[in-house]
Enzyme design. Sequence first.
Site, short mmCIF file in Angstrom:
data_model
loop_
_atom_site.label_atom_id
_atom_site.label_comp_id
_atom_site.label_asym_id
_atom_site.label_seq_id
_atom_site.Cartn_x
_atom_site.Cartn_y
_atom_site.Cartn_z
N TYR A 114 -28.92 -16.88 -23.67
CA TYR A 114 -27.52 -17.17 -23.32
C TYR A 114 -27.51 -18.02 -22.05
CZ TYR A 114 -26.00 -13.35 -26.41
OH TYR A 114 -25.76 -12.54 -27.49
N TYR A 153 -33.76 -11.77 -29.27
CA TYR A 153 -34.16 -11.76 -27.86
C TYR A 153 -34.51 -10.34 -27.40
CZ TYR A 153 -29.17 -10.58 -27.05
OH TYR A 153 -27.93 -10.02 -27.08
N ARG A 163 -33.42 -7.44 -29.81
CA ARG A 163 -32.18 -7.47 -30.59
C ARG A 163 -32.38 -8.33 -31.84
NH1 ARG A 163 -27.35 -6.73 -29.62
NH2 ARG A 163 -27.61 -5.74 -31.62
N HIS A 166 -27.89 -12.04 -33.98
CA HIS A 166 -26.50 -11.54 -34.14
C HIS A 166 -25.52 -12.51 -33.52
CE1 HIS A 166 -27.84 -10.10 -30.20
NE2 HIS A 166 -26.58 -10.23 -29.82
N HIS A 168 -21.69 -12.24 -31.75
CA HIS A 168 -20.63 -11.35 -31.26
C HIS A 168 -19.27 -11.87 -31.74
CE1 HIS A 168 -23.21 -9.25 -28.26
NE2 HIS A 168 -23.88 -10.39 -28.30
FE LIG Z 1 -25.96 -10.59 -27.81
#
Ligand SMILES: [Fe+2]
Length: 245
Positions: A114, A153, A163, A166, A168
């Site tokens: 991110y 990640y 994770r 995905h 959000h």
């Molecule tokens: Fe996330």
Amino acid sequence: MRNRPSSRTPSKTTAYRRFHPGTQPAYNYPPYASTQKRCPTQPLVIAPQTLSEITGPVFGWDDVKPGDHDLTRQHRGEPIGERIVVTGRVLDENGRAVPNTLVEVWQANAAGRYPHRTDQHNAPIDPNFSGAGRTCTDAEGRYRFVTIRPGEYPWRNHYNAWRPAHIHFSLFGQAFLTRMVTQMYFPGDPLLPYDPMFTCIENEAARNRLVSVFDWESTIPEQALGYRFDIVLRGAEETPLEKMP
Ligand SMILES: [Fe+2]
């Protein structure tokens, strides 16, 4: 935000149905470490639902610019990664379409990073990908995003914690009680059984409502694979909420 008298506003208030046990994330789920620090220690108080919970101000088209749905065209160049199309319908607890409702997404780039100062994962930032978009549903409750497939990640919840890929989602629906923040996963992801954010939903059928399906119809030849993710805002078939870290 605007106050909009909804055409769906009931003349007499009808409360939203309660969740079935096990269809939402457990408040305290030890494999997901931070739930133990923030879970309620007392039984929840059921608040009565009145007109202000069942109707209310909503976000809508006023807040959305043309092109906000296309995360691959927000910069001078194209982002690195596999282009995908994500479509679906937003439905209420009775299976009716929820039109003109704001749908927002945010996600990591193809490397699982991110562009945020708190994300210290040692993976490259893509200067052509911010990872956030929004749109409104049409009259049939449909939405559509163009983006790139997010990378997995690590997140340090436990040893070797990763994770699954995905996206959000945030939705507002017709009132604040239908506000939903959740995550969409991809079919066949081998990390799903190891992810406590996914496994903390006890009911298997509810859990699997978070997994999108590959969609031939929205796949664009030589351009992007399509995935379908339908979202139910309230009630027995509700899409499980995201368990925030
Ligand atoms: Fe996330």
